[in-house]
Design an enzyme around this catalytic site. Structure first.
Site, PDB file in Angstrom:
ATOM      1  N   GLY A   1      -6.293   2.361  -0.434  1.00  0.00           N
ATOM      2  CA  GLY A   1      -6.886   3.552  -1.040  1.00  0.00           C
ATOM      3  C   GLY A   1      -7.404   3.374  -2.451  1.00  0.00           C
ATOM      4  O   GLY A   1      -7.663   4.361  -3.137  1.00  0.00           O
TER       5      GLY A   1
ATOM      6  N   GLU B   1       4.984  -0.733  -5.870  1.00  0.00           N
ATOM      7  CA  GLU B   1       6.062  -1.680  -5.589  1.00  0.00           C
ATOM      8  C   GLU B   1       7.468  -1.111  -5.769  1.00  0.00           C
ATOM      9  O   GLU B   1       8.354  -1.362  -4.965  1.00  0.00           O
ATOM     10  CB  GLU B   1       5.882  -2.924  -6.465  1.00  0.00           C
ATOM     11  CG  GLU B   1       4.731  -3.771  -5.987  1.00  0.00           C
ATOM     12  CD  GLU B   1       4.393  -4.886  -6.946  1.00  0.00           C
ATOM     13  OE1 GLU B   1       3.861  -4.569  -8.026  1.00  0.00           O
ATOM     14  OE2 GLU B   1       4.671  -6.042  -6.639  1.00  0.00           O
TER      15      GLU B   1
END
Lengths: 159, 754
Positions: B487, B714
């Site tokens: 995205g 992350e």
């Protein structure tokens, strides 16, 4: 290897192709017919990225031999939209951000369409059960399940 | 939750439909395996059936004569690579070792190690020919476990490898321990001795795979003028170009890498496996060659993340973390390069710890060379420390979240590497967890429990370049080189639209090949929305400046007298003089030619990410199954650009963490054969295994970015392993210190208790 002639209906069209008997439907769709929307994630029926609708049932096209589709009705991701109008599932997947990398998306949309064709009003548990054959590693499934439920609501509102 | 007054953004914080969306829901998007140029040949790779062996002889003569076979390649077709280290984003590779990993030289070092390759007219013919290659091996004893590999009498993967220690020295004796680093401050022995309570525990995790659904695939064309075109699935086209150039000893400019759509990576597609092999086969045949891995290849021969052993002594004094003494050993796989350093550097970052000593060992074993996997090194470290904290809190009857709040890191506190945190959202994240509906709701019923854990990830900056060209109709093409894995076309286009104050739909982003945009580092380190976003912002500001200059000329005024407000140019001295963005765009040709903004930069000021997770579980003591009842992930994201994709990153990371905690592991037999290299036997979470994942987005803007962006991708995988283990302890009274906490392990360990 000698090739076999197969006549089938693919995404609403009569389609003839030649294939080796050992070729899977997935391979023929992708390599012989150029329909690369169905994806290979595992080639042994565990990920659902190659899901197509065969005579009304969702199947992993990697686990179907192409010769088995003689006389059959096959719908792939390329046959889900109506012309240039996206299917409500496709539209809602976009609106709800139900995809990230997008590799599993064709399989999820095909499988979800097969569900809503049969059962227009599934609940969350039913959607989760139905889609358990399709792996997605990006989204955690949250937005996918919500998108399918939203599409179901929208399609009901239109009827 | 916002902690400072938020600027009045028009586009940032919304959730528009991504520009590449329609192609991805209709099947039109082209991924690497979908690419099929005319005359294509198919490659196949012969892989080692052994975990550790010397390669005595490779006989390709029979294979070369098989039907349809056009070429065969072995390591002798690769030039001798230099014994030097190349940085690729969050990790680094030694080129000689990389070359040996792509096609084995004198030794095979893991089950699945590539040995030889074939190109043929069909993949059936290529695979049959690869099987016909005869390889003579001299078997060597494999070493599979990180602690076994560290023993002095362990079989050596490389007789010439010596342990590198800090300061550049190396050990006298050869060893499987590739490096030993230490982070230390204060007086740990004294601090542990004076602590009120000390937790002393060992923790173990197994190798796990990123599990992206798209297998690696690469198509290469080596042209007669010695230029090479590569079409591949990668997180970094420039990394592929750089590594391939070094492995093949050809100039960078002769290689053009086109990144096709990428079907997941999570760090695993920052390195190369197939590209140079396809290129060599193409050179030999004069035709394009495609090599695609199957799922077994992906599991056996691409980089998972390390299995680990961590021993922690945690001392608590007066309700504060007083000392941590940790020994951390991570499996690097066949070649050095585990993320143990990042594990050590992230482990204590959520807290203010005055006394610590962390010994970090990078250890080679006969398993595939690890690659980055989402916050590499941090989840295993958090699995250890966050459980130790939980155990200490329970022993001292302290509330686990209040404890984390009162021990929280904040601006100015130093990490173990000596770097002080800038403005961070650690405290805000824990406080948002304390205030959450989930935390305030009771957990009741037999065999049920709740756990919490926190986590940290640095986030990266690194190099980015973009080019933005204004079209005469006022739309803008944004050319970028950061491959879009989930995205980022949207998150970058949104930042450009915000900067130019034009509609999001007027920005058309495209990911270019390596000939069409200057250098971009990998899509990794949660860096693209931050760093490439920074370049996009600068390109946009550059366009605004050019437009102001041109308006000043048209209006015969000074550039300082031109304002850029809501996508319109205004003359301060004459309110009748205005030009919209579209009107100015239409005047480009007459006012000096195309308006193009570009930026190439090294992004400094990446802002660290903090997360605190709460999970409720129910454990079935008879079957050992752990059900996730409810999950809430709280995270400081800086500023959410595309809100829905921020939530999606968090949810996806959490579910990968759930898989890691409960089911996923590389299962090797004693000979070092990987026994579960399929999605059936390597059990990733399905829709049925998880509930909706609740997200609480905290926004403490990163001062290092004009819109306050921090990376988000992350850190969501860091807390789940420990949060779930803590919840299972709460439910059962038993602490599981080894992953995965699979049904078998639950039953076995609970049975041993009773």
């Amino acid at each position: 290897m000698r090739r076999t002639h197969v006549s089938t209906r693919l995404n609403g069209d009569n389609v003839d192709f030649l294939c080796e008997p050992r070729q899977s439907l997935l391979e023929v769709l992708r390599d012989n017919l150029g329909l690369t929307g169905s994806k290979e994630g595992c080639n042994n029926g565990n990920c659902g990225a190659c899901s197509v609708i065969l005579n009304g049932r969702v199947v992993n096209s990697c686990c179907v031999l192409a010769v088995e589709t003689e006389g059959a009705e096959v719908t792939t991701i390329e046959g889900i939209a109506e012309g240039d109008r996206l299917h409500p599932l496709q539209q809602v997947f976009l609106e709800e951000a139900a995809l990230q990398c997008g590799i599993c998306t064709p399989g999820f949309i095909v499988a979800s369409k097969a569900l809503l064709d049969k059962e227009p009003h599934p609940d969350e548990a039913r959607v989760r059960h139905w889609l358990a054959n399709n792996l997605c590693r990006c989204t955690g499934y949250d937005k996918i399940v919500r998108a399918v439920l939203k599409a179901s609501d929208q399609m009901e509102a239109k009827v | 939750m916002t902690t400072v007054e938020r600027p009045d953004y028009k586009i940032i914080g919304t959730s528009p439909i991504r520009p590449d969306g329609a192609e991805k829901v209709t099947g039109a998007a082209r991924y690497a395996a979908d690419f099929k140029p005319a005359g294509l040949l198919y490659g196949a790779i012969l892989r080692s059936p052994h975990a550790h062996a010397r390669v005595i002889k490779i006989d390709t003569s029979e294979a070369a004569k098989m039907p349809g076979v056009m070429a065969v390649a072995t390591h002798t077709d690769l030039p001798a690579a230099a014994d030097k280290v190349e940085a690729i984003g969050e990790s680094a590779v030694n080129l000689k070792e990389l070359s040996s990993n792509i096609l084995a030289h004198d030794k095979v070092l893991y089950h699945g190690h590539a040995v030889a390759a074939v190109a043929a007219r069909s993949h059936f013919e290529a695979e049959a020919a690869a099987r016909a290659i005869k390889v003579e091996y001299e078997l060597l004893p494999p070493v599979l476990d990180v602690r076994d590999a560290m023993r002095e009498d362990a079989p050596l993967l490389d007789e010439n490898r010596h342990t590198k220690v800090m300061g550049g020295q190396t050990s006298d004796k050869p060893s499987n321990i590739a490096s030993h680093n230490r982070f230390e401050d204060g007086d740990v022995e004294k601090a542990l001795a004076e602590s009120d309570h000390v937790v002393d525990r060992e923790y173990r995790t197994r190798m796990v795979h990123q599990g992206y659904i798209e297998p690696h695939s690469s198509t290469a064309m080596w042209n007669s003028d010695d230029t090479i075109q590569i079409y591949t699935s990668t997180q970094g086209a420039f990394g592929v170009r750089s590594l391939t150039s070094q492995v093949l000893a050809v100039p960078l400019s002769s290689i053009r890498v086109t990144p096709l759509e990428i079907g997941g990576g999570f760090g695993g597609k920052t390195v190369i496996y197939l590209d140079p092999v396809a290129a060599v086969l193409s050179r030999k045949t004069g035709k394009p060659v495609k090599i695609s891995m199957n799922r077994t290849d992906v599991f056996e021969a691409t980089g998972p993340t390390s299995g680990s052993y961590i021993h922690i002594k945690l001392g608590i004094k007066d309700g504060k973390i007083h000392a941590v003494d940790a020994t951390m050993a991570y499996e690097a796989g066949a070649f050095p390069g585990s993320p143990v350093g990042a594990g050590a550097m992230t482990m204590l970052s959520p807290y203010d710890v005055p006394n610590f000593r962390l010994n970090a060992y990078d250890v080679v074993v006969n398993k595939p060379k690890v690659a980055a996997y989402r916050a590499p090194g941090a989840p295993a470290a958090a699995f250890a420390i966050e459980q130790a904290i939980d155990e200490a809190c329970k022993a001292l009857k302290l509330d686990v979240l209040n404890f984390r709040d009162s021990n929280s890191s904040r601006e100015g506190v130093k990490m173990v590497n000596g770097v002080a945190h800038p403005r961070i959202g650690a405290e805000e994240t824990v406080q948002a967890a304390l205030a959450s509906d989930h935390w305030k709701s009771p957990i009741e019923g037999p065999n049920r429990g709740r756990g919490v854990a926190s986590g940290f990830w640095f986030n990266a900056g690194m190099q980015s370049s973009v080019i933005a060209g204004v079209n005469p109709d006022g739309t803008v093409n944004l050319i970028e080189g950061s491959t879009d894995i989930g995205g980022t076309r949207a998150s970058l286009a949104m930042q450009l639209a915000e900067t130019l104050q034009i509609p999001f739909e007027d920005v058309r982003p495209v990911v270019a090949d390596t000939d069409s945009i200057p250098h971009n580092d990998v899509t990794g380190g949660s860096r693209v929305t931050f760093a490439t976003g920074l370049a996009t912002y600068e390109a946009g500001m550059n366009i605004r400046k050019q437009m102001a200059e041109r308006a000043a000329k048209l209006w015969n005024c000074s550039e300082d007298d031109v304002d850029y407000i809501d996508g319109e140019l205004h003359c301060k001295k004459d309110s009748t003089k205005t030009l919209t963005f579209k009107e100015m765009a239409a005047q480009q040709a007459r006012t000096g030619g195309p308006i193009t903004g570009s930026a190439s930069l090294v992004a400094r000021g990446a802002g660290g990410a903090f997360a605190t997770h709460i999970v409720d579980v129910e454990v079935d003591p008879e079957t050992g199954k752990v059900e996730i009842l409810r999950y809430t992930a709280v995270q400081d994201v800086g500023t959410a650009i595309h809100r829905a994709y921020v939530e999606g990153q968090i949810q996806g990371g959490v579910v990968q963490g759930i898989g890691w905690a409960l089911n996923e592991e590389y299962f090797y037999d004693e000979e070092g054969h990987l026994r579960n290299s399929s999605f059936l036997d390597y059990r990733m979470p399905t829709t049925l295994d998880v509930p909706y994942i609740e997200t609480i987005v905290v926004e403490v803007p990163n001062p290092g970015h004009p819109y306050g962006v921090r990376g988000v991708g992350e850190v969501p995988i860091v807390p789940p392993l420990a949060a779930i283990a803590n919840a299972i302890e709460d439910a059962t009274g038993h602490r599981f210190t080894e992953l995965p906490i699979s049904p078998r392990r639950v039953v076995e360990e609970l049975n041993q208790l009773s």
